[in-house]
Write an enzyme that holds these catalytic residues in place. Structure first.
Site, short mmCIF file in Angstrom:
data_model
loop_
_atom_site.label_atom_id
_atom_site.label_comp_id
_atom_site.label_asym_id
_atom_site.label_seq_id
_atom_site.Cartn_x
_atom_site.Cartn_y
_atom_site.Cartn_z
N HIS A 80 0.86 -1.18 0.00
CA HIS A 80 0.00 0.00 0.00
C HIS A 80 0.90 1.24 0.00
O HIS A 80 2.07 1.17 0.37
CB HIS A 80 -0.88 0.03 1.25
CG HIS A 80 -1.92 -1.04 1.31
ND1 HIS A 80 -1.66 -2.30 1.80
CD2 HIS A 80 -3.23 -1.04 0.95
CE1 HIS A 80 -2.77 -3.03 1.75
NE2 HIS A 80 -3.74 -2.30 1.23
N CYS B 174 -4.47 1.35 13.72
CA CYS B 174 -5.32 2.27 14.49
C CYS B 174 -5.89 3.33 13.55
O CYS B 174 -5.35 3.60 12.48
CB CYS B 174 -4.54 2.92 15.63
SG CYS B 174 -3.14 3.93 15.11
#
Length: 285
Positions: free
Chosen positions: A171, A276
């Site tokens: 990514h 997160c």
């Protein structure tokens, strides 16, 4: 008008999701990846939550683990958050799409404006989206397509949105990140350097750049919880994970470095920023 980039890293809350036992088997283990030590992965995740809550002073919300969602802890892929808006993503893997449900509910409960992706041709993983404080870059990768990037642009119309080709299995945020409001950090691989060069061509803003020996070290989080008299933090992979990148990270003198480990979680495909979601529910000054 504030200083350009000042919105980068503003946060009051962090959202994480517990590590299920299924992460160590099946899809959670990842094809061809080393066997995962579940207890160690859960310890790493617990330490990360502790750093977010105690060291950074964030209000921590933890979704419970779900055995049906082995990759649920990688909730950074499920939403793109800026200001009071959360774009709920459409992950490339159909098996991961149910992960967004619990995240959507948590963000709604925090009062964020929720935007959904209704186009079945779009794919978007949140860790392909890099916000610099001034603009968005969206990686066109195995995981995110051009339609997904267009929806990011439609959702966050106050910011320029540019697309960056990402080669290989990574990514975009697995190759580069923000070390500060004006500093892009990037790994030293060909894929990372190619992405940074593309960003430099596309942007109208001058960013300094810092190259790190390890691509994974660039997957960091610049965070400004707004604690009185406290400089910003950089949550990053520590020396136990990536010893070769620690000296270069010390050059980021305007931040307090907060090292964490996710070497075991990495075996399931987790990068630091995938573990997160951070957001601010306070008004932006």
């Amino acid at each position: 008008m504030g200083t350009p980039g000042e919105g980068l890293g503003r946060c009051s809350h962090a959202l994480i999701r517990g590590v299920p036992e299924s992460l160590a088997s099946g899809e959670g283990a990842g094809a061809g990846l080393p066997a995962l030590d579940l207890a160690k992965a859960q310890r790493e995740h617990g330490v990360l939550g502790g750093k977010l809550r105690q060291r950074l002073g964030l209000q921590l919300l933890e979704l419970p683990p779900e055995e049906s969602l082995p990759l649920g802890p990688l909730l950074g892929d499920t939403a793109v958050i800026q200001g009071d808006t959360a774009l709920i993503t459409r992950p490339w893997s159909p098996a991961r799409r149910p992960e967004v449900d619990g995240v959507r509910k948590a963000l709604q409960d925090l009062g964020l404006r929720i935007v959904e992706i209704g186009d079945e041709n779009a794919t978007l993983d949140g860790t392909d989206v890099l916000f610099t404080g001034r603009e968005f870059f969206v990686g066109l990768s195995k995981w995110t397509n051009h339609r997904g990037a267009e929806i990011v642009a439609d959702t966050f119309r106050d910011f320029a949105v540019s697309t960056v080709p990402v080669s290989g299995p990574s990514h975009l945020r697995g190759l580069c990140g923000m070390g500060g409001p004006r500093t892009v950090v990037a790994g030293s691989s060909d894929a990372a350097q190619k992405a940074v060069r593309a960003m430099a061509v596309l942007t109208d803003h001058p960013y300094a750049s810092l190259t790190l020996p390890d691509d994974a070290a660039a997957d960091c989080l610049f965070l400004r919880p707004g604690l009185p008299g406290v400089p910003p933090f950089l949550l990053h992979r520590g020396g136990g994970d990536l010893p070769n990148s620690q000296e270069a990270l010390q050059k980021l003198s305007d931040v307090t470095l907060v090292p964490v480990s996710c070497s075991e979680l990495e075996k399931a495909g987790a990068g630091l920023s995938s573990l997160c979601l951070v957001l601010s529910t306070r008004p932006h000054s």
